[in-house]
Design an enzyme around this catalytic site. Structure first.
Site, PDB file in Angstrom:
ATOM      1  CB  ALA A 138      -1.035  -0.079   1.150  1.00  0.00           C
ATOM      2  CB  SER A 139       3.867   2.522   1.238  1.00  0.00           C
ATOM      3  OG  SER A 139       4.692   1.299   1.385  1.00  0.00           O
ATOM      4  N   GLY A 140       3.544   1.300  -1.899  1.00  0.00           N
ATOM      5  CA  GLY A 140       4.203   1.529  -3.133  1.00  0.00           C
ATOM      6  C   GLY A 140       3.666   2.125  -4.376  1.00  0.00           C
ATOM      7  CG  ASP A 141       5.719   3.616  -8.615  1.00  0.00           C
ATOM      8  OD1 ASP A 141       5.645   4.911  -8.327  1.00  0.00           O
ATOM      9  OD2 ASP A 141       5.768   3.211  -9.810  1.00  0.00           O
ATOM     10  CG  LEU A 142       0.334  -0.575  -9.117  1.00  0.00           C
ATOM     11  CD1 LEU A 142       0.405  -0.306 -10.590  1.00  0.00           C
ATOM     12  CD2 LEU A 142      -0.291  -2.125  -8.978  1.00  0.00           C
ATOM     13  CB  THR A 143      -0.422   1.778  -3.608  1.00  0.00           C
ATOM     14  OG1 THR A 143      -0.324   0.440  -3.775  1.00  0.00           O
ATOM     15  CG2 THR A 143      -1.913   1.983  -2.895  1.00  0.00           C
TER      16      THR A 143
ATOM     17  CE  LYS B 218      -3.271   0.956 -22.187  1.00  0.00           C
ATOM     18  NZ  LYS B 218      -2.968   2.052 -21.592  1.00  0.00           N
TER      19      LYS B 218
ATOM     20  CG  HIS C 201       1.243  -4.445 -21.419  1.00  0.00           C
ATOM     21  ND1 HIS C 201       0.703  -4.998 -20.577  1.00  0.00           N
ATOM     22  CD2 HIS C 201       1.943  -3.654 -20.827  1.00  0.00           C
ATOM     23  CE1 HIS C 201       0.834  -4.509 -19.441  1.00  0.00           C
ATOM     24  NE2 HIS C 201       1.954  -3.696 -19.622  1.00  0.00           N
TER      25      HIS C 201
ATOM     26  CE  LYS D 179       4.123  -6.075 -17.196  1.00  0.00           C
ATOM     27  NZ  LYS D 179       4.826  -4.691 -16.984  1.00  0.00           N
TER      28      LYS D 179
HETATM   29  C1  BG6 Z   1       3.702  -1.136 -17.857  1.00  0.00           C
HETATM   30  C2  BG6 Z   1       5.040  -1.586 -17.948  1.00  0.00           C
HETATM   31  O1  BG6 Z   1       3.127  -2.593 -17.444  1.00  0.00           O
HETATM   32  O2  BG6 Z   1       3.046  -0.622 -18.745  1.00  0.00           O
HETATM   33  C3  BG6 Z   1       5.847  -0.089 -18.268  1.00  0.00           C
HETATM   34  O3  BG6 Z   1       5.808  -1.873 -16.863  1.00  0.00           O
HETATM   35  C4  BG6 Z   1       5.009   0.755 -19.319  1.00  0.00           C
HETATM   36  O4  BG6 Z   1       6.993  -0.065 -18.462  1.00  0.00           O
HETATM   37  C5  BG6 Z   1       3.557   0.630 -19.071  1.00  0.00           C
HETATM   38  O5  BG6 Z   1       5.574   2.037 -19.400  1.00  0.00           O
HETATM   39  C6  BG6 Z   1       2.777   1.182 -20.404  1.00  0.00           C
HETATM   40  O6  BG6 Z   1       1.490   1.439 -19.997  1.00  0.00           O
HETATM   41  P1  BG6 Z   1       0.560   2.476 -20.374  1.00  0.00           P
HETATM   42  O7  BG6 Z   1      -0.748   2.216 -20.420  1.00  0.00           O
HETATM   43  O8  BG6 Z   1       1.248   3.699 -20.458  1.00  0.00           O
HETATM   44  O9  BG6 Z   1       0.930   2.294 -22.274  1.00  0.00           O
END
Ligand code: BG6
Length: 519
Positions: A39-44, A213, A271, A179
């Site tokens: 919860a203190s990380g970047d993704l959160t 998306k 992706h 991921k």
């Molecule tokens: C993330 C990758 O999963 O997707 C990043 O770890 C990348 O390196 C990002 O920049 C790209 O996502 P988006 O939604 O900005 O195209």
């Protein structure tokens, strides 16, 4: 109403409530809670809490809802809320709504957790959750969101299982896994086996935010809801397909992650391959999670293994050196903070891939992705074959460009078709013209908002199934291992920041008499 699949596992407790937003009808999830690990990380900070705030602001969260943040850091709930407020204000610089934030912040808690100690799970989760559930009347619907580094993944999953938190006695329990899902085939299989010991497949959401998306979701709609394209969607009419995910950003503050990962692991098994499967898959029998996933995985199974003795004809890698982007000087990868001075990590890759099935036999899919390129652009372009007999060719001095259909994923989301039309005035003169559809101003839910809503609803259409993860790694692992065992130190850096990638990438297509679309 936005296109959503039937629910695979949906535990309905009340009659569905819908909310109209920008002309779309969105179903509000049932009462539930979200427990964020990391919860203190970047993704959160960058994605989860801003998306939850946005959902809350648009009244798309259930009234009975709360967030419990956990992590190794000792911190009070008050400090957690303050940090998250700063993060949200950074994302929504212009239209921040403080009363919406305040209402959401009242539903946010924090409890420190030692990931490896089962006593800590009992204290922070087993004992805490029922109290909060009682207070917010969320029933026993729980979502565990793992926004944690792979190194602690096993501890968390095993402890959730051992302390009885993975069960689904009186409601649903979903676990969301971000991921990277493994580093290669062996590690991905290992992660799957660990997950399986504590959770059933229907509880697991291996998410890929690209699948969520709006424009990526549209690929299936576009292909299977229109009768005019599908008859052409095969090797009789399509010459080749290009998939590009180009970024202008570098690695930002993620050297620790990126040095271990590199562009292939970061972007391809997830992706880019998801874009490929949606483009190449057969029509599923139903628009439901499992039939759709069955078709997606068949594409992975049909991918022709790379010939390892001629890998350089199929895979090109690169690393950016210093350069300029939009007139601004930027450092090379090896000069980025936290990157080894002699790093051999690749920041660009291009690949030629074949899908050996009836529909696609002989049609190359050219895939490329890189950091610090000249433009930010994600698109899929379908390049059609030239007409069988060009009766105008002796009257025109230059070759006529075959038709192209471009699915623009981002930015400037939309679809365009390039075709030839007569130039007015002259007798025989053709020029390429563009038919364009744009989503401009219409996209109001971002990918993470969809991911969160889907996990709450129990809709796993946009998550990745165990077999798909293993198929993608089975395809990529031999190539990655070979590339990593080949010294690239002298070769890198081989493209300037702000360019369109290394020259070898252009050669990959030129050898086949084709060209990349300009970035
Ligand atoms: C993330 C990758 O999963 O997707 C990043 O770890 C990348 O390196 C990002 O920049 C790209 O996502 P988006 O939604 O900005 O195209």
């Amino acid at each position: 109403m936005s296109p959503r699949a039937d629910r695979e596992v949906s535990i309905s407790q009340t009659d569905p409530i819908y909310r109209q937003i920008y002309g779309c009808e969105i179903e509000i999830p049932n009462p539930c809670c979200l427990i964020i690990f990391g919860a203190s990380g970047d993704l959160t900070k960058r994605k989860l809490i801003p998306s939850l705030y946005q959902l809350h602001k648009n009244s798309l969260l259930p009234d009975n809802f709360f967030i419990l943040g956990t992590g190794r850091m000792e911190m009070s709930a008050e400090k957690f809320r303050e940090d998250m407020l700063l993060a949200v204000r950074e994302v929504f610089t212009k239209d921040f709504d403080s009363s919406s934030w305040k209402a959401l912040a009242e539903k946010m808690y924090y409890s420190p957790l030692d990931y490896s100690s089962s006593e800590s799970y009992v204290k922070s989760l087993v004992n805490q959750l029922p109290l909060l559930e009682e207070k917010h009347q969320t029933g026993k619907n729980r979502i565990f969101y793992l926004a944690i580094p792979p190194s602690v993944f096993e501890d968390v999953v095993v402890n959730l299982g051992n302390t009885g938190l993975s069960g689904e006695d009186m409601g649903f329990t979903h676990i969301v896994v971000e991921k990277p899902f493994g580093q290669d085939l062996d590690s991905a299989k290992r992660l799957n086996r660990i997950l399986e010991k504590s959770f059933q497949e229907h509880q697991i959401y291996r998410i890929d935010h690209y699948l969520a998306k709006e424009t990526v979701q549209n690929i299936m709609m576009f292909r299977f809801a229109n009768s005019i394209f599908e008859p052409l969607w095969n090797n009789r009419y399509i010459d080749h397909i290009q998939i590009t995910v180009a970024e202008t950003i570098g690695i930002e503050l993620r050297a620790g992650y990126y040095e271990q990962t590199g562009v292939i692991r970061d972007m391809f098994p997830n992706h880019i391959f998801q874009l490929l499967t949606l483009t190449a898959m057969e029509p599923p029998v139903k628009f439901e999670a499992n039939p759709v996933k069955d078709e997606r995985v068949k594409v992975f199974r049909s991918m022709r293994p790379f010939p390892l003795d001629r890998l350089d004809e199929y895979v090109v890698t690169g690393q950016y050196g210093p350069g300029q982007i939009h007139g601004k000087a930027v450092a090379g990868y090896r000069e980025e903070h936290g990157v080894a001075k002699q790093s051999t990590t690749s920041t660009f890759a291009a690949m030629k891939v074949f899908v050996d099935n009836w529909r696609w036999k002989g049609v190359p899919f050219y895939l490329r992705s890189g950091k610090r390129l000249s433009t930010r652009k994600t698109e899929i372009s379908i390049q059609f074959k030239p007409v069988p007999h060009m009766m105008f060719s002796n009257l025109l001095n230059e070759p006529i460009e075959p038709n192209t259909l471009v699915l623009r994923v981002q930015p400037d989301e939309g679809i365009n078709i390039v075709f030839q039309a007569k130039e007015p005035g002259s007798k025989v003169c053709l020029r390429p013209v563009l038919m364009d559809f744009s989503y401009e101003g219409e996209i109001f839910l971002d990918a993470y908002e969809w991911v969160l809503l889907d996990c709450m609803h129990g809709d796993s259409l946009l998550s990745v199934r165990e077999d798909a993860v293993e198929e993608t790694w089975a395809f990529l692992t031999p190539a990655i291992q070979q590339l990593e065992s080949t010294a690239q130190r002298e070769k890198f850096p081989n493209y300037a920041a702000g360019s369109s990638g290394p020259d070898e990438a252009a050669l990959l297509m030129e050898r086949d008499g084709r060209r990349w679309r300009p970035l």
